[in-house]
Structure formats: C-alpha cells, structure tokens
Design a protein around this motif. Structure first.
Motif, PDB file in Angstrom:
ATOM      1  N   ALA A   1       0.842  -1.197   0.000  1.00  0.00           N
ATOM      2  CA  ALA A   1       0.000   0.000   0.000  1.00  0.00           C
ATOM      3  C   ALA A   1       0.878   1.250   0.000  1.00  0.00           C
ATOM      4  CB  ALA A   1      -0.906  -0.017   1.220  1.00  0.00           C
ATOM      5  N   ASP A   2       0.408   2.274  -0.670  1.00  0.00           N
ATOM      6  CA  ASP A   2       1.128   3.551  -0.718  1.00  0.00           C
ATOM      7  C   ASP A   2       1.018   4.213   0.657  1.00  0.00           C
ATOM      8  OD1 ASP A   2       2.116   6.073  -1.142  1.00  0.00           O
ATOM      9  OD2 ASP A   2       0.998   6.434  -2.980  1.00  0.00           O
ATOM     10  N   PRO A   3       2.137   4.402   1.362  1.00  0.00           N
ATOM     11  CA  PRO A   3       2.073   4.988   2.704  1.00  0.00           C
ATOM     12  C   PRO A   3       1.640   6.450   2.700  1.00  0.00           C
ATOM     13  CG  PRO A   3       4.347   4.855   1.989  1.00  0.00           C
ATOM     14  CD  PRO A   3       3.529   4.133   0.949  1.00  0.00           C
ATOM     15  N   CYS A   4       1.683   7.088   1.517  1.00  0.00           N
ATOM     16  CA  CYS A   4       1.290   8.496   1.421  1.00  0.00           C
ATOM     17  C   CYS A   4      -0.215   8.665   1.263  1.00  0.00           C
ATOM     18  CB  CYS A   4       2.010   9.162   0.254  1.00  0.00           C
ATOM     19  SG  CYS A   4       3.817   9.130   0.377  1.00  0.00           S
ATOM     20  N   VAL A   5      -0.918   7.565   1.032  1.00  0.00           N
ATOM     21  CA  VAL A   5      -2.374   7.603   0.885  1.00  0.00           C
ATOM     22  C   VAL A   5      -3.010   7.315   2.243  1.00  0.00           C
ATOM     23  CG1 VAL A   5      -4.376   6.551  -0.214  1.00  0.00           C
ATOM     24  CG2 VAL A   5      -2.278   6.902  -1.529  1.00  0.00           C
ATOM     25  N   ALA A   6      -3.870   8.212   2.683  1.00  0.00           N
ATOM     26  CA  ALA A   6      -4.510   8.052   3.996  1.00  0.00           C
ATOM     27  C   ALA A   6      -5.307   6.759   4.043  1.00  0.00           C
ATOM     28  CB  ALA A   6      -5.427   9.243   4.278  1.00  0.00           C
ATOM     29  N   ARG A   7      -5.181   6.036   5.143  1.00  0.00           N
ATOM     30  CA  ARG A   7      -5.934   4.803   5.301  1.00  0.00           C
ATOM     31  C   ARG A   7      -6.602   4.802   6.671  1.00  0.00           C
ATOM     32  NH1 ARG A   7      -2.066  -0.125   7.274  1.00  0.00           N
ATOM     33  NH2 ARG A   7      -0.505   1.072   8.382  1.00  0.00           N
ATOM     34  N   THR A   8      -7.622   3.978   6.802  1.00  0.00           N
ATOM     35  CA  THR A   8      -8.331   3.860   8.069  1.00  0.00           C
ATOM     36  C   THR A   8      -7.606   2.868   8.955  1.00  0.00           C
ATOM     37  OG1 THR A   8     -10.445   4.343   7.002  1.00  0.00           O
ATOM     38  CG2 THR A   8     -10.515   3.286   9.164  1.00  0.00           C
ATOM     39  N   VAL A   9      -7.289   3.285  10.165  1.00  0.00           N
ATOM     40  CA  VAL A   9      -6.597   2.416  11.116  1.00  0.00           C
ATOM     41  C   VAL A   9      -7.475   2.251  12.338  1.00  0.00           C
ATOM     42  CG1 VAL A   9      -4.579   2.158  12.600  1.00  0.00           C
ATOM     43  CG2 VAL A   9      -4.322   3.144  10.315  1.00  0.00           C
ATOM     44  N   THR A  10      -7.794   1.022  12.669  1.00  0.00           N
ATOM     45  CA  THR A  10      -8.615   0.737  13.841  1.00  0.00           C
ATOM     46  C   THR A  10      -7.817  -0.075  14.850  1.00  0.00           C
ATOM     47  OG1 THR A  10      -9.497  -1.277  12.812  1.00  0.00           O
ATOM     48  CG2 THR A  10     -10.746   0.761  12.499  1.00  0.00           C
ATOM     49  N   SER A  11      -8.340  -0.185  16.069  1.00  0.00           N
ATOM     50  CA  SER A  11      -7.673  -0.939  17.117  1.00  0.00           C
ATOM     51  C   SER A  11      -8.703  -1.721  17.912  1.00  0.00           C
ATOM     52  CB  SER A  11      -6.908   0.018  18.048  1.00  0.00           C
ATOM     53  OG  SER A  11      -6.388  -0.680  19.166  1.00  0.00           O
ATOM     54  N   GLN A  12      -8.303  -2.908  18.356  1.00  0.00           N
ATOM     55  CA  GLN A  12      -9.169  -3.717  19.208  1.00  0.00           C
ATOM     56  C   GLN A  12      -9.026  -3.308  20.677  1.00  0.00           C
ATOM     57  OE1 GLN A  12     -11.339  -5.951  17.901  1.00  0.00           O
ATOM     58  NE2 GLN A  12     -10.594  -5.212  15.917  1.00  0.00           N
ATOM     59  N   ALA A  13      -8.016  -2.487  20.958  1.00  0.00           N
ATOM     60  CA  ALA A  13      -7.775  -2.051  22.333  1.00  0.00           C
ATOM     61  C   ALA A  13      -8.689  -0.880  22.676  1.00  0.00           C
ATOM     62  CB  ALA A  13      -6.311  -1.670  22.499  1.00  0.00           C
ATOM     63  N   GLU A  14      -8.520  -0.361  23.891  1.00  0.00           N
ATOM     64  CA  GLU A  14      -9.314   0.777  24.351  1.00  0.00           C
ATOM     65  C   GLU A  14      -8.403   1.792  25.030  1.00  0.00           C
ATOM     66  OE1 GLU A  14     -12.289  -0.796  26.941  1.00  0.00           O
ATOM     67  OE2 GLU A  14     -13.463  -1.700  25.325  1.00  0.00           O
ATOM     68  N   GLY A  15      -8.930   2.986  25.224  1.00  0.00           N
ATOM     69  CA  GLY A  15      -8.226   4.008  25.989  1.00  0.00           C
ATOM     70  C   GLY A  15      -6.898   4.435  25.380  1.00  0.00           C
ATOM     71  N   ILE A  16      -5.913   4.671  26.242  1.00  0.00           N
ATOM     72  CA  ILE A  16      -4.615   5.165  25.796  1.00  0.00           C
ATOM     73  C   ILE A  16      -3.921   4.139  24.909  1.00  0.00           C
ATOM     74  CG2 ILE A  16      -2.323   5.886  26.582  1.00  0.00           C
ATOM     75  CD1 ILE A  16      -3.608   7.071  29.050  1.00  0.00           C
ATOM     76  N   ASP A  17      -4.114   2.857  25.195  1.00  0.00           N
ATOM     77  CA  ASP A  17      -3.494   1.809  24.389  1.00  0.00           C
ATOM     78  C   ASP A  17      -3.984   1.881  22.943  1.00  0.00           C
ATOM     79  OD1 ASP A  17      -1.891  -0.447  23.912  1.00  0.00           O
ATOM     80  OD2 ASP A  17      -3.605  -1.781  24.137  1.00  0.00           O
ATOM     81  N   ALA A  18      -5.280   2.052  22.748  1.00  0.00           N
ATOM     82  CA  ALA A  18      -5.837   2.157  21.397  1.00  0.00           C
ATOM     83  C   ALA A  18      -5.330   3.414  20.698  1.00  0.00           C
ATOM     84  CB  ALA A  18      -7.364   2.167  21.460  1.00  0.00           C
ATOM     85  N   LEU A  19      -5.271   4.510  21.438  1.00  0.00           N
ATOM     86  CA  LEU A  19      -4.807   5.777  20.875  1.00  0.00           C
ATOM     87  C   LEU A  19      -3.362   5.673  20.401  1.00  0.00           C
ATOM     88  CD1 LEU A  19      -5.088   8.825  20.336  1.00  0.00           C
ATOM     89  CD2 LEU A  19      -4.481   9.211  22.732  1.00  0.00           C
ATOM     90  N   THR A  20      -2.498   5.120  21.232  1.00  0.00           N
ATOM     91  CA  THR A  20      -1.083   5.027  20.867  1.00  0.00           C
ATOM     92  C   THR A  20      -0.853   3.998  19.763  1.00  0.00           C
ATOM     93  OG1 THR A  20      -0.689   3.475  22.714  1.00  0.00           O
ATOM     94  CG2 THR A  20      -0.272   5.802  23.113  1.00  0.00           C
ATOM     95  N   GLU A  21      -1.658   2.944  19.728  1.00  0.00           N
ATOM     96  CA  GLU A  21      -1.521   1.945  18.662  1.00  0.00           C
ATOM     97  C   GLU A  21      -1.803   2.584  17.307  1.00  0.00           C
ATOM     98  OE1 GLU A  21      -3.899  -2.033  17.335  1.00  0.00           O
ATOM     99  OE2 GLU A  21      -3.315  -1.904  19.444  1.00  0.00           O
TER     100      GLU A  21
END
Length: 204
Positions: free
Chosen positions: A39-59
C-alpha cells in the motif's frame, strides 16, 4: 488393507482434482498473475484498534506514524518497518522521519476528529502513575469540562513525542513484532507521563 488398484488410482484422482481446481481458477481470471503491491504509505488509510483508551490511541498513532515516516522516505511501510527491525544503530534520517511521521499522525487524527478528549484518558493515566493518593483524588475530582478546557489531546501527544528517545528505542529490536511492541509501550508511557505532568499544573 489398501488394494493395489487403489494405490495406482490415487495419482490419477489427484491429477483430476488439480485440473478441476485450475479450470475454476482460469474461468474466474486466475490465469493472470499480478504480484501484490504494498500500500502507498502516502495515501490516507483507516486504522482501527481492538484495544481501548490510551493503548488504542497510541496503537493508531504508531501505525499512522510509520506510514508518515515511510512516505517521507519514499519507501513502503513494510520496507521501512523491516529496516527498523534489523539490529544496529539507526540513521538520523530514519529517526527524524519517524518523529515527523508521529507528529503528522497527531495532526491527522485531530483533523479527522478521532482524537478523544483529554478527560477520557485521565483516569487510566493517573491509575498507572506514581502520584500519591491525595493528588490522584484531587485531579479526578476536577470536572471534565475544566480538564478539557485547560488541556488538549494533540498538545499532550506532541509533547510526548518530542520527549521520546526514538534512537534508543529503535536500536535494540529483535524483529518486526518487537518494533510494534516497543514503540507502542514507549509512546503509551510518554503520553501518560506528559498527561500527568500537565494535570498537576491544574491544581492550585
């Protein structure tokens, strides 16, 4: 006991099955081989996390930061993470690109509205801090509106990233999983430390 006829017939059955699978693949365009492109790293992509709180934010911050760094260096995210996972010292260019990528990730999450209010992170940060119980209770007693008016999530994240010793973090990695683990842990702790430091300033 398996009969001699059965043993002789098995290769023929296998050939028929393989031909059948190939026929289906060809009928659906499987005869055209097209290698997968990173994937082109310059193209914005959706990133989700299974974690919550600060852990999800930093992931999410780390994943988007790696994209941003790879984009700056003109390589794929996969190639960049593989390079970082190799043992040995990191170049100034790699360290600078990663820090800039992380800062870019903060701005992107601020722009797309995916940064949580700082009040949503307070309890977790305090519970993992070494503040005494009195200070923790005093900070937790502050209304969310007061905390959110005084502190902004993007500012806390920026301070945390600016204070990270990325070179040290990147010099002692074993593999790509270790890169993700170390980066997430370091960013998460830096965010908690920066947040707690700013929260103490809200007390009289």
């Amino acid at each position: 006991m398996t009969s001699r006829f059965g043993l002789v017939g098995m290769p023929a059955v296998a050939v028929v099955l393989v031909c059948g699978v190939l026929g289906i693949q060809l009928a659906h365009g499987g005869g055209r081989f097209e290698p997968l492109h990173p994937a082109d790293p310059c193209v914005a992509r959706t990133v989700t996390s299974q974690a919550e709180g600060i852990d999800a934010l930093t992931e999410r911050l780390v994943l988007l930061g790696l994209d941003g760094a790879a984009c700056r260096l003109g390589i794929s995210r996969e190639a960049f993470t593989l390079e970082l996972a190799q043992p040995g010292p990191r170049t100034d260019e790699e360290v600078d690109a990663l820090r800039a990528g992380l800062l870019d990730a903060v701005r992107r999450m601020e722009d797309d509205g995916t940064l949580p209010p700082i009040s949503a992170l307070v309890d977790e940060a305090l519970d993992n801090s070494d503040l005494n119980g009195f200070l923790k209770a005093a900070i937790k007693a502050l209304p969310d509106s007061v905390i959110d008016a005084a502190l902004k999530t993007d500012d806390v994240l920026t301070r945390a990233i600016d204070g990270l010793d990325l070179r040290s973090i990147l010099e002692n990695l074993d593999d790509q999983q270790d890169l993700d683990r170390q980066m997430n842990a370091a960013v998460e702790q830096a965010v908690k430390d920066a947040l707690v430091d700013r929260l103490k300033g809200l007390l009289p």
